[in-house]
Design an enzyme around this catalytic site. Structure first.
Site, PDB file in Angstrom:
ATOM      1  NE  ARG A  58      -2.739  -1.277   3.119  1.00 37.38           N
ATOM      2  CZ  ARG A  58      -2.663  -2.501   3.882  1.00 37.38           C
ATOM      3  NH1 ARG A  58      -3.113  -3.321   3.409  1.00 37.38           N
ATOM      4  NH2 ARG A  58      -2.044  -2.845   5.197  1.00 37.38           N
ATOM      5  CD  GLU A  95       5.246  -6.743  14.354  1.00 36.90           C
ATOM      6  OE1 GLU A  95       4.668  -6.306  14.069  1.00 36.90           O
ATOM      7  OE2 GLU A  95       6.411  -6.896  13.633  1.00 36.90           O
TER       8      GLU A  95
END
Length: 171
Positions: A58, A95
């Site tokens: 995006r 993460e």
């Protein structure tokens, strides 16, 4: 114009417990999209970039028109195996797992001023990795920019250049 009025919130996407901030509704509204690009260009112009680097995927939607508006080049920071020709890679820990980003090996000349752009800044892992990758080839990464920042995730703390976000969500 309050651009938050043009962001759709979708609960439990892509998995339960996640609130997804969807820019599709912003992109579909011509006036809001013009305002978005105008505000991003105003923030970016002060850095006099040579190149805008869009982060997959995006980020491409934001970076390409921003580069056009500023009259500078546009390059793509992608996941491995998506770019033709020689590439330069950078592997990092996010993460959840180890991940890799890459650019074409001739995308940036040493010393060129680059702004890294994505649609959203969350934990800062991918943005920080993109900055490291661009520095590896000699780019002068002067700033980072996004439409949305999830301030509660403190992603800007992982980034060592000025960060410009058009809107911030704090929860």
């Amino acid at each position: 114009m309050d651009l938050k009025d043009h962001i759709r919130e979708i609960p439990d996407f892509p998995k339960p417990g996640i609130l997804f901030y969807d820019i599709s509704t912003l992109l579909a509204h011509a006036d809001a999209w013009q305002v978005t690009m105008g505000r991003m260009a105003k923030a970016a112009r002060v850095y006099q970039p040579d190149v805008i680097a869009g982060v997959e995927s995006r980020g491409f939607l934001v970076a390409a028109p921003l580069a056009l508006k500023l009259g500078c080049g546009f390059i793509m920071v992608r996941k491995p195996g998506k770019l033709p020709g020689g590439t330069v890679t950078h592997t990092y820990q996010n993460e959840y797992r180890e991940d890799t980003v890459e650019i074409q090996d001739n995308a940036v000349e040493p010393g060129q001023r680059v702004i890294v752009v994505d649609d959203l800044l969350a934990t800062g892992g991918t943005m920080s990795a993109s900055i490291s990758l661009l520095r590896k080839v000699g780019a002068d990464v002067c700033a980072a920019a996004c439409i949305i920042e999830l301030g509660f995730l403190k992603g800007r703390d992982a980034i060592d250049v000025p960060v410009h976000a058009l809107m911030t969500y704090d929860s």
